[in-house]
Design a protein around this motif. Structure first.
Motif, PDB file in Angstrom:
ATOM      1  N   LEU A 285       0.820  -1.214   0.000  1.00  0.00           N
ATOM      2  CA  LEU A 285       0.000   0.000   0.000  1.00  0.00           C
ATOM      3  C   LEU A 285       0.857   1.267   0.000  1.00  0.00           C
ATOM      4  O   LEU A 285       0.322   2.375   0.016  1.00  0.00           O
ATOM      5  CB  LEU A 285      -0.918   0.002   1.224  1.00  0.00           C
ATOM      6  CG  LEU A 285      -1.994  -1.100   1.253  1.00  0.00           C
ATOM      7  CD1 LEU A 285      -2.727  -1.095   2.592  1.00  0.00           C
ATOM      8  CD2 LEU A 285      -2.985  -0.910   0.106  1.00  0.00           C
ATOM      9  N   GLY A 286       2.188   1.096   0.011  1.00  0.00           N
ATOM     10  CA  GLY A 286       3.080   2.254  -0.026  1.00  0.00           C
ATOM     11  C   GLY A 286       3.248   2.953   1.303  1.00  0.00           C
ATOM     12  O   GLY A 286       3.685   4.106   1.352  1.00  0.00           O
ATOM     13  N   LEU A 288       5.351   3.242   4.213  1.00  0.00           N
ATOM     14  CA  LEU A 288       6.672   2.903   4.735  1.00  0.00           C
ATOM     15  C   LEU A 288       6.703   2.898   6.255  1.00  0.00           C
ATOM     16  O   LEU A 288       7.285   1.997   6.871  1.00  0.00           O
ATOM     17  CB  LEU A 288       7.714   3.882   4.188  1.00  0.00           C
ATOM     18  CG  LEU A 288       9.152   3.707   4.704  1.00  0.00           C
ATOM     19  CD1 LEU A 288       9.694   2.332   4.349  1.00  0.00           C
ATOM     20  CD2 LEU A 288      10.050   4.813   4.164  1.00  0.00           C
ATOM     21  N   ASP A 289       6.074   3.877   6.891  1.00  0.00           N
ATOM     22  CA  ASP A 289       6.126   3.969   8.352  1.00  0.00           C
ATOM     23  C   ASP A 289       5.454   2.762   9.017  1.00  0.00           C
ATOM     24  O   ASP A 289       6.007   2.158   9.937  1.00  0.00           O
ATOM     25  CB  ASP A 289       5.462   5.259   8.831  1.00  0.00           C
ATOM     26  CG  ASP A 289       6.274   6.492   8.468  1.00  0.00           C
ATOM     27  OD1 ASP A 289       7.487   6.334   8.208  1.00  0.00           O
ATOM     28  OD2 ASP A 289       5.690   7.597   8.418  1.00  0.00           O
ATOM     29  N   SER A 290       4.247   2.417   8.546  1.00  0.00           N
ATOM     30  CA  SER A 290       3.548   1.261   9.128  1.00  0.00           C
ATOM     31  C   SER A 290       4.318  -0.028   8.853  1.00  0.00           C
ATOM     32  O   SER A 290       4.373  -0.929   9.700  1.00  0.00           O
ATOM     33  CB  SER A 290       2.132   1.154   8.556  1.00  0.00           C
ATOM     34  OG  SER A 290       1.342   2.267   8.936  1.00  0.00           O
ATOM     35  N   CYS A 291       4.912  -0.105   7.680  1.00  0.00           N
ATOM     36  CA  CYS A 291       5.716  -1.262   7.323  1.00  0.00           C
ATOM     37  C   CYS A 291       6.890  -1.415   8.286  1.00  0.00           C
ATOM     38  O   CYS A 291       7.148  -2.517   8.809  1.00  0.00           O
ATOM     39  CB  CYS A 291       6.211  -1.126   5.883  1.00  0.00           C
ATOM     40  SG  CYS A 291       7.326  -2.439   5.359  1.00  0.00           S
ATOM     41  N   ASN A 292       7.599  -0.332   8.540  1.00  0.00           N
ATOM     42  CA  ASN A 292       8.758  -0.394   9.443  1.00  0.00           C
ATOM     43  C   ASN A 292       8.348  -0.750  10.866  1.00  0.00           C
ATOM     44  O   ASN A 292       9.052  -1.499  11.562  1.00  0.00           O
ATOM     45  CB  ASN A 292       9.509   0.936   9.426  1.00  0.00           C
ATOM     46  CG  ASN A 292      10.439   1.062   8.222  1.00  0.00           C
ATOM     47  OD1 ASN A 292      10.924   0.063   7.701  1.00  0.00           O
ATOM     48  ND2 ASN A 292      10.675   2.287   7.780  1.00  0.00           N
ATOM     49  N   ARG A 293       7.205  -0.227  11.328  1.00  0.00           N
ATOM     50  CA  ARG A 293       6.736  -0.567  12.677  1.00  0.00           C
ATOM     51  C   ARG A 293       6.425  -2.059  12.778  1.00  0.00           C
ATOM     52  O   ARG A 293       6.759  -2.708  13.783  1.00  0.00           O
ATOM     53  CB  ARG A 293       5.503   0.267  13.043  1.00  0.00           C
ATOM     54  CG  ARG A 293       5.820   1.714  13.431  1.00  0.00           C
ATOM     55  CD  ARG A 293       4.631   2.366  14.114  1.00  0.00           C
ATOM     56  NE  ARG A 293       3.485   2.472  13.220  1.00  0.00           N
ATOM     57  CZ  ARG A 293       3.251   3.498  12.410  1.00  0.00           C
ATOM     58  NH1 ARG A 293       4.103   4.521  12.380  1.00  0.00           N
ATOM     59  NH2 ARG A 293       2.176   3.524  11.648  1.00  0.00           N
ATOM     60  N   ALA A 294       5.781  -2.592  11.741  1.00  0.00           N
ATOM     61  CA  ALA A 294       5.451  -4.018  11.754  1.00  0.00           C
ATOM     62  C   ALA A 294       6.723  -4.868  11.709  1.00  0.00           C
ATOM     63  O   ALA A 294       6.830  -5.881  12.416  1.00  0.00           O
ATOM     64  CB  ALA A 294       4.545  -4.352  10.574  1.00  0.00           C
ATOM     65  N   TYR A 329      10.809  -3.697   0.923  1.00  0.00           N
ATOM     66  CA  TYR A 329      11.439  -2.507   0.353  1.00  0.00           C
ATOM     67  C   TYR A 329      11.395  -2.529  -1.174  1.00  0.00           C
ATOM     68  O   TYR A 329      11.337  -1.461  -1.810  1.00  0.00           O
ATOM     69  CB  TYR A 329      12.867  -2.380   0.873  1.00  0.00           C
ATOM     70  CG  TYR A 329      12.940  -2.068   2.353  1.00  0.00           C
ATOM     71  CD1 TYR A 329      11.981  -1.262   2.961  1.00  0.00           C
ATOM     72  CD2 TYR A 329      13.961  -2.591   3.148  1.00  0.00           C
ATOM     73  CE1 TYR A 329      12.035  -0.987   4.315  1.00  0.00           C
ATOM     74  CE2 TYR A 329      14.023  -2.305   4.505  1.00  0.00           C
ATOM     75  CZ  TYR A 329      13.056  -1.506   5.089  1.00  0.00           C
ATOM     76  OH  TYR A 329      13.107  -1.228   6.431  1.00  0.00           O
ATOM     77  N   ILE A 330      11.408  -3.710  -1.767  1.00  0.00           N
ATOM     78  CA  ILE A 330      11.222  -3.796  -3.227  1.00  0.00           C
ATOM     79  C   ILE A 330       9.838  -3.283  -3.592  1.00  0.00           C
ATOM     80  O   ILE A 330       9.667  -2.493  -4.540  1.00  0.00           O
ATOM     81  CB  ILE A 330      11.404  -5.253  -3.706  1.00  0.00           C
ATOM     82  CG1 ILE A 330      12.894  -5.625  -3.721  1.00  0.00           C
ATOM     83  CG2 ILE A 330      10.793  -5.453  -5.090  1.00  0.00           C
ATOM     84  CD1 ILE A 330      13.696  -4.948  -4.804  1.00  0.00           C
ATOM     85  N   ARG A 331       8.829  -3.710  -2.829  1.00  0.00           N
ATOM     86  CA  ARG A 331       7.459  -3.261  -3.113  1.00  0.00           C
ATOM     87  C   ARG A 331       7.306  -1.760  -2.897  1.00  0.00           C
ATOM     88  O   ARG A 331       6.488  -1.112  -3.552  1.00  0.00           O
ATOM     89  CB  ARG A 331       6.471  -4.024  -2.231  1.00  0.00           C
ATOM     90  CG  ARG A 331       6.238  -5.448  -2.720  1.00  0.00           C
ATOM     91  CD  ARG A 331       4.959  -6.027  -2.146  1.00  0.00           C
ATOM     92  NE  ARG A 331       4.673  -7.305  -2.774  1.00  0.00           N
ATOM     93  CZ  ARG A 331       4.362  -8.414  -2.134  1.00  0.00           C
ATOM     94  NH1 ARG A 331       4.310  -8.408  -0.825  1.00  0.00           N
ATOM     95  NH2 ARG A 331       4.085  -9.526  -2.783  1.00  0.00           N
ATOM     96  N   LEU A 332       8.073  -1.215  -1.986  1.00  0.00           N
ATOM     97  CA  LEU A 332       8.014   0.223  -1.710  1.00  0.00           C
ATOM     98  C   LEU A 332       8.831   1.029  -2.713  1.00  0.00           C
ATOM     99  O   LEU A 332       8.858   2.260  -2.646  1.00  0.00           O
ATOM    100  CB  LEU A 332       8.516   0.503  -0.292  1.00  0.00           C
ATOM    101  CG  LEU A 332       7.552   0.126   0.842  1.00  0.00           C
ATOM    102  CD1 LEU A 332       8.283  -0.004   2.159  1.00  0.00           C
ATOM    103  CD2 LEU A 332       6.431   1.164   0.946  1.00  0.00           C
ATOM    104  N   GLY A 333       9.506   0.313  -3.641  1.00  0.00           N
ATOM    105  CA  GLY A 333      10.330   1.010  -4.623  1.00  0.00           C
ATOM    106  C   GLY A 333      11.556   1.640  -4.010  1.00  0.00           C
ATOM    107  O   GLY A 333      12.006   2.710  -4.459  1.00  0.00           O
ATOM    108  N   ARG A 334      12.127   0.961  -2.994  1.00  0.00           N
ATOM    109  CA  ARG A 334      13.316   1.480  -2.303  1.00  0.00           C
ATOM    110  C   ARG A 334      14.476   0.492  -2.480  1.00  0.00           C
ATOM    111  O   ARG A 334      14.860  -0.216  -1.542  1.00  0.00           O
ATOM    112  CB  ARG A 334      13.008   1.688  -0.817  1.00  0.00           C
ATOM    113  CG  ARG A 334      11.970   2.764  -0.533  1.00  0.00           C
ATOM    114  CD  ARG A 334      12.488   4.150  -0.925  1.00  0.00           C
ATOM    115  NE  ARG A 334      13.702   4.509  -0.209  1.00  0.00           N
ATOM    116  CZ  ARG A 334      13.699   5.155   0.953  1.00  0.00           C
ATOM    117  NH1 ARG A 334      12.551   5.526   1.514  1.00  0.00           N
ATOM    118  NH2 ARG A 334      14.854   5.451   1.547  1.00  0.00           N
TER     119      ARG A 334
END
Length: 429
Positions: A285-286, A288-294, A329-334
């Protein structure tokens, strides 16, 4: 009858064991010396995948040389039909589909038995060996062995016949148990086995069938009050939405899994595995913050002590976090964040599925950087793995990569790679 048994992959020993008789009894049937007793015939017909009427034809005189049956090739299955067209021949694909449909029917039967009170079966079934014939320890050990076989198998579908046999044994156990404790244990074993069945279908990209298995697993685990097992079933169900790239659809089920896991064993890694999967959904879903917390909460699995997983329906110990972080991070385009994690993951001992996934993610990183050599190096390795193992999971990942290749197809090597991916086995609907 012997031809039919062999075509279905049974030895006389395995067939006799599945039927609950001695091997010599089966041998006498097949030599025409004796015939099965009436009470055995319904189960015998089910094992041979024929109707009881068709079973009578199989028990009849042996075909003479030149008859249609004796002229058929050894591969496949012979199915008797009616007197006008007494035999038909099914090729390997037809047999696979027939087995799949029967297996799904057995899943539905077991899923229904899970919800029935044990005493209703006790009143309906004549018990041959006392008030409770459920050997919970045996079922648990068999399930654990099947998970181990699945883990080591290069082609996951090879475990399918053994899972089907265990499912048949559980159905019989449900019919025989009369007490609440035995019923609860059978619900747990069923939820365990349903998840394994779902994994087999998932690896073959049969997502509808996998979804059915995971839903049954969640229902059985809920019936037993097995919270960790229940949460894992919900998490696997959410995986289907993730790999169909329907990330928003996965979030509610993962949230439910997280809530259920809070009631489970705090020493197990269930909550942390749910968080790792939530991170993938947030990445899609793009966010990044929620992704990093999880991901941070998932990483707290390393603070747990003792045995944090069972090696079966729960296998998360944090060793996959590097590849899971890289995928996010691949999905986030990073790509700047992804490369370190994916390279670290590749240095670990990985299963075919996991290695294929990491290699494909590294290839996608090459696409994002417009680095053709990087892309071709990792995609070539992943393609070889897919061709050698037949893993539908790796094939699916490569097809995702193929969708990213269009901007680089002016390079003949990449156009050739795209054609090779396109030639991989089709993904079932």
């Amino acid at each position: 009858m012997a031809r039919q048994r062999k075509a279905l992959g049974y030895s006389q020993e395995r067939f006799a064991e599945a039927l609950g008789v001695d091997r010599s009894t089966v041998a006498r049937w097949e030599r025409g010396e004796t015939e099965p007793q009436p009470h055995l015939r319904p189960r015998l017909a089910r094992l041979l995948k024929v109707t009881t009427a068709e079973l009578e034809a199989l028990l009849g005189p042996r075909p003479h040389d030149g008859d249609p049956v004796s002229a058929l090739p050894e591969a496949g299955v012979i199915i008797p039909t009616d007197s006008a067209a007494p035999w038909i021949y099914l090729d390997a694909d037809q047999v696979d589909e027939m087995n799949r449909r029967e297996f799904l029917q057995m899943l539905s039967i077991t899923g229904t038995l899970v919800t029935l009170p044990p005493l209703s079966w006790g009143q309906a079934v004549e018990l041959a060996s006392g008030p409770s014939a459920v050997d919970s320890g045996v079922h648990g050990r068999v399930n654990a062995h099947l998970w181990q076989s699945f883990s080591f198998a290069r082609a996951k579908s090879t475990v399918y016949p053994m899972v089907r046999e265990q499912l048949s044994a559980l159905i019989e156990a449900f019919e025989r148990t009369q007490n609440e404790a035995g019923h609860k244990q059978l619900c747990i074993h069923s939820a365990d086995l349903f998840q394994l069945a779902g994994e087999i279908f998932f690896d073959s990209n049969r997502y509808t069938d996998a979804s059915h298995c995971y839903a049954l697993a969640a229902s059985a685990a809920r019936e037993a009050g097995a919270y960790d097992l229940w949460a894992c079933a919900l998490t696997r169900h959410a995986f289907i939405s993730l790999y169909e790239r329907r990330f928003a659809r996965a979030i509610p089920m993962l949230n439910a899994a997280s809530e259920v896991a809070k009631h489970g064993d705090r020493e197990l890694s269930t909550r942390h595995w749910v968080a790792a999967v939530q991170a993938e959904a947030f990445a899609g879903l793009g966010d990044l913050d929620s992704c990093n917390r999880a991901l941070e909460f998932a990483g707290q699995v390393h603070s747990l002590s003792g045995q944090v997983h069972n090696g079966g329906w729960l296998r998360f110990d944090g060793s996959r976090l590097a590849e899971e972080r890289g995928t996010c991070y691949i999905r986030l385009g990073r790509p700047d964040l992804a490369e370190k994690s994916l390279t670290e993951a590749l240095n670990h001992t990985l299963s075919v599925r996991r290695r294929g996934s990491v290699l494909t993610d590294l290839a996608i990183l090459g696409v994002q950087r417009r680095d053709s050599d990087h892309l071709l190096c990792y995609a070539g390795e992943a393609l070889t793995l897919a061709q050698q193992s037949g893993s539908g999971y790796v094939c699916r990942k490569l097809r995702e990569l193929q969708g990213e290749l269009e901007p680089l197809k002016a390079d003949r090597r990449i156009a050739a790679l795209s054609s090779q991916i396109a030639s991989l086995p089709a993904i079932p609907s």
